[in-house]
Design a protein around this motif. Structure first.
Motif, PDB file in Angstrom:
ATOM      1  N   ASN A   1      -8.921  -4.697   6.217  1.00 32.64           N
ATOM      2  CA  ASN A   1      -9.496  -3.351   6.190  1.00 32.64           C
ATOM      3  C   ASN A   1     -10.743  -3.366   5.307  1.00 32.64           C
ATOM      4  O   ASN A   1     -10.635  -3.517   4.091  1.00 32.64           O
ATOM      5  CB  ASN A   1      -8.469  -2.360   5.639  1.00 32.64           C
ATOM      6  CG  ASN A   1      -9.041  -0.967   5.440  1.00 32.64           C
ATOM      7  OD1 ASN A   1     -10.119  -0.642   5.936  1.00 32.64           O
ATOM      8  ND2 ASN A   1      -8.315  -0.136   4.700  1.00 32.64           N
ATOM      9  N   PRO A   2     -11.936  -3.192   5.881  1.00 27.67           N
ATOM     10  CA  PRO A   2     -13.157  -3.259   5.070  1.00 27.67           C
ATOM     11  C   PRO A   2     -13.305  -2.087   4.108  1.00 27.67           C
ATOM     12  O   PRO A   2     -14.110  -2.150   3.178  1.00 27.67           O
ATOM     13  CB  PRO A   2     -14.274  -3.251   6.123  1.00 27.67           C
ATOM     14  CG  PRO A   2     -13.679  -2.554   7.301  1.00 27.67           C
ATOM     15  CD  PRO A   2     -12.231  -2.951   7.309  1.00 27.67           C
ATOM     16  N   HIS A   3     -12.526  -1.019   4.318  1.00 26.73           N
ATOM     17  CA  HIS A   3     -12.628   0.165   3.466  1.00 26.73           C
ATOM     18  C   HIS A   3     -11.420   0.310   2.539  1.00 26.73           C
ATOM     19  O   HIS A   3     -11.116   1.411   2.077  1.00 26.73           O
ATOM     20  CB  HIS A   3     -12.785   1.414   4.330  1.00 26.73           C
ATOM     21  CG  HIS A   3     -13.968   1.361   5.249  1.00 26.73           C
ATOM     22  ND1 HIS A   3     -15.262   1.288   4.793  1.00 26.73           N
ATOM     23  CD2 HIS A   3     -14.047   1.333   6.607  1.00 26.73           C
ATOM     24  CE1 HIS A   3     -16.097   1.237   5.819  1.00 26.73           C
ATOM     25  NE2 HIS A   3     -15.389   1.259   6.924  1.00 26.73           N
ATOM     26  N   SER A   4     -10.769  -0.793   2.266  1.00 28.95           N
ATOM     27  CA  SER A   4      -9.635  -0.770   1.340  1.00 28.95           C
ATOM     28  C   SER A   4     -10.067  -0.273  -0.028  1.00 28.95           C
ATOM     29  O   SER A   4     -11.178  -0.549  -0.490  1.00 28.95           O
ATOM     30  CB  SER A   4      -9.057  -2.184   1.203  1.00 28.95           C
ATOM     31  OG  SER A   4      -8.109  -2.240   0.154  1.00 28.95           O
ATOM     32  N   TRP A   5      -9.169   0.439  -0.692  1.00 22.61           N
ATOM     33  CA  TRP A   5      -9.478   0.904  -2.044  1.00 22.61           C
ATOM     34  C   TRP A   5      -9.551  -0.252  -3.036  1.00 22.61           C
ATOM     35  O   TRP A   5     -10.003  -0.069  -4.166  1.00 22.61           O
ATOM     36  CB  TRP A   5      -8.453   1.944  -2.483  1.00 22.61           C
ATOM     37  CG  TRP A   5      -8.662   3.273  -1.802  1.00 22.61           C
ATOM     38  CD1 TRP A   5      -9.488   3.539  -0.743  1.00 22.61           C
ATOM     39  CD2 TRP A   5      -8.044   4.511  -2.146  1.00 22.61           C
ATOM     40  NE1 TRP A   5      -9.416   4.863  -0.401  1.00 22.61           N
ATOM     41  CE2 TRP A   5      -8.539   5.489  -1.239  1.00 22.61           C
ATOM     42  CE3 TRP A   5      -7.115   4.891  -3.103  1.00 22.61           C
ATOM     43  CZ2 TRP A   5      -8.129   6.822  -1.289  1.00 22.61           C
ATOM     44  CZ3 TRP A   5      -6.707   6.225  -3.154  1.00 22.61           C
ATOM     45  CH2 TRP A   5      -7.211   7.175  -2.262  1.00 22.61           C
ATOM     46  N   THR A   6      -9.133  -1.443  -2.609  1.00 22.97           N
ATOM     47  CA  THR A   6      -9.311  -2.614  -3.467  1.00 22.97           C
ATOM     48  C   THR A   6     -10.770  -3.062  -3.508  1.00 22.97           C
ATOM     49  O   THR A   6     -11.103  -4.006  -4.222  1.00 22.97           O
ATOM     50  CB  THR A   6      -8.423  -3.785  -3.003  1.00 22.97           C
ATOM     51  OG1 THR A   6      -8.687  -4.064  -1.616  1.00 22.97           O
ATOM     52  CG2 THR A   6      -6.956  -3.460  -3.189  1.00 22.97           C
TER      53      THR A   6
END
Length: 533
Positions: free
Chosen positions: A193-198
């Motif tokens: 997921n390129p928009h992960s909160w990580t």
């Protein structure tokens, strides 16, 4: 053993210690050698290799902090060096009790390979709700910030994510909302997921209370006092086990029924830090965020009629007669909720239970009868009871390969399910309790709070959340009410003052990170980095 044998063993030990001391003096110096105790040692990074330092215990000579290369050359009979991998099954003393830890580090083969991950269990000994043989063990899965160096840990925020329900698994959010990977339709593989909160923080997804997801133990939790106490001691166990994160600003974040969880757990941390009891440490609490939460039922339930008739998208969800009947039901509902929150007597408890039945029958059931998705007024409810098909996530998490990688205790935990509806039923008396007062107390103490709400969610809608935030009694109320409502980037409308922000997120339902992944990442990044809305 004979005295002569003891003396011989002592002589050998002394000789080994002398040899070890001589060997140690021949090592090239490392930045690790500057650390003087185990706590500072495991937070230190070897400036040559970039690896975490190791604390090497010794009996006959002084213990010392070593680089990994130095530790490998020391005789095992003299030194016992604690490496990160050695934590996979270890014990530590906490509040005069021994904790057994079951954790596993690194899951590159099943999720995102760009950051270190840790998964497993912490028990919660120390909690008064685990003192009578409940044997609760809470499962978590954590990922460090992408492409981060361990030496930067102190500057990197740590988000603890809580999915609501009550009774739903935070691991579901990891794999469908804001985590580093999502499960593919085959139920066997994942996609990054390129928009992960990580992208912006370390994130720990916690399955709680016991009985949710892979967490296990007696399923006794039924109110926020119990939830907060158990979560507090989970965090004590986690931060004492992984002291390298003790300087990371800690944000408690969640959605839905976490509108109860987040303020309660945050307040318990705040109180624990103030009390400073023996055996506990100061947790690095920094603030809270709630997405589409149920926090103040007295203010939020009256918003249901408006949400079906006067919402931001102009969708008339029900016929006018139903809308008017819902309006007529509001006064009795509010009266029962107020009685529920007046105390903890039998009368108050009965009012809480009655409010749950009366308010939901009159104000949420009419919506359910439409066949629409309560989490998104634009959609039909396709798959009962949650309106979404999570079967591929269930398949993935219940695969033997996945459970082995995550160190799941199959002897004690349930088969993974998205939600435990038995636990959900235990919280019906807790449902109508108001936890906005904890948010006010934390704001008054200087901690920031973000309330963000997708504007097409019915069940925890933006109208009700905006109302309770606007009317909240706190020191900054006047300034907050006087603040202008303005556009925040292309994310939505914001009102903000003195660390308190309400954000209406455009075109998002109950799960904002799922519907608006890029915008939600921008939002949480701005919040944890102390930006302005």
């Amino acid at each position: 053993m004979k005295i002569g044998s003891i003396f011989s063993a002592y002589s050998l030990l002394t000789a080994s210690a002398a040899a070890a001391s001589s060997l140690r003096s021949s090592f090239p110096e490392s930045s690790c050698n500057q650390a003087t105790d185990s706590t500072s040692c495991v937070k230190t990074i070897d400036d040559t290799t970039g690896e975490r330092c190791e604390w090497c215990e010794a009996g006959a000579i002084p213990s010392e902090c070593m680089s990994h290369e130095q530790a490998k050359q020391l005789p095992a009979g003299v030194f016992d060096c604690q490496t990160p991998a050695a934590r996979a099954k270890s014990q530590f003393v906490f509040k005069n009790k021994v904790h057994s830890l079951h954790v596993n580090e690194g899951h590159d083969d099943i999720c995102d390979a760009s950051s270190k991950s840790i998964a497993g269990y912490m028990d919660i000994q120390g909690s008064e709700y685990d003192a009578n043989g409940e044997d609760k063990h809470l499962f978590f899965w954590m990922f460090e910030k992408r492409n981060s160096a361990t030496k930067d840990n102190g500057a990197i925020p740590l988000i603890v994510w809580l999915t609501g329900g009550p009774g739903c698994s935070s691991t579901l959010a990891l794999l469908t909302e804001n985590g580093p990977c999502s499960v593919n339709p085959d139920g066997k593989s994942t996609t990054v997921n390129p928009h992960s909160w990580t992208e912006t923080a370390h994130v720990l997804w916690l399955d709680q209370p016991a009985g949710v997801g892979f967490s296990y133990g007696q399923e006794t939790d039924a109110n926020e006092q119990m939830v907060a106490e158990d979560a507090y001691y989970f965090l004590q166990a986690f931060f004492q086990t992984y002291p390298e994160y003790q300087e990371s600003p800690l944000y408690i974040v969640g959605e839905s029924y976490a509108g109860h969880y987040v303020p309660s757990i945050s307040h318990r941390i705040y109180r624990g830090n103030e009390e400073g009891r023996d055996g506990t440490i100061q947790l690095p609490y920094a603030g809270l965020a709630i997405g589409n939460g149920l926090t103040s039922p007295e203010k939020q339930y009256p918003a249901y009629p408006d949400m079906v008739w006067n919402n931001s998208h102009g969708i008339k969800v029900v016929v006018k007669e139903t809308y008017e009947a819902m309006q007529d039901a509001v006064p009795r509902c509010v009266s029962l909720i107020q009685k529920c929150n007046e105390g903890d007597s039998i009368v108050n408890t009965f009012a809480c239970q009655t409010a749950f039945l009366v308010c939901n029958t009159a104000l949420t059931s009419p919506y359910q009868m439409t066949g629409l998705n309560p989490y998104d007024i634009r959609k039909k409810c396709d798959v009962r009871p949650l309106c979404y098909d999570f079967s591929h996530v269930s398949s993935f998490l219940n695969r033997e390969e996945t459970k082995k990688a995550l160190h799941v205790d199959e002897k004690h935990s349930h088969t993974w399910e998205s939600c435990n509806f038995g636990i959900n039923m235990k919280f019906h008396t807790d449902w109508m309790k108001d936890f906005s007062g904890y948010v006010a107390e934390l704001l008054n103490a200087g901690y920031p709070a973000l309330i963000y709400v997708g504007d097409v969610d019915f069940i925890c809608n933006y109208i009700g959340n905006e109302k309770w935030t606007y009317e909240l009694e706190w020191n900054g109320k006047k300034g907050f009410q006087g603040a202008d409502v303005h556009e925040y980037l292309d994310v939505g409308k914001a009102r903000t003052s003195d660390g308190f922000t309400f954000l209406q997120v455009y075109d998002a339902g109950h799960m904002v990170p799922t519907d608006q992944p890029k915008r939600s990442l921008e939002m949480i990044q701005n919040f944890v980095m102390g930006g302005k809305f």
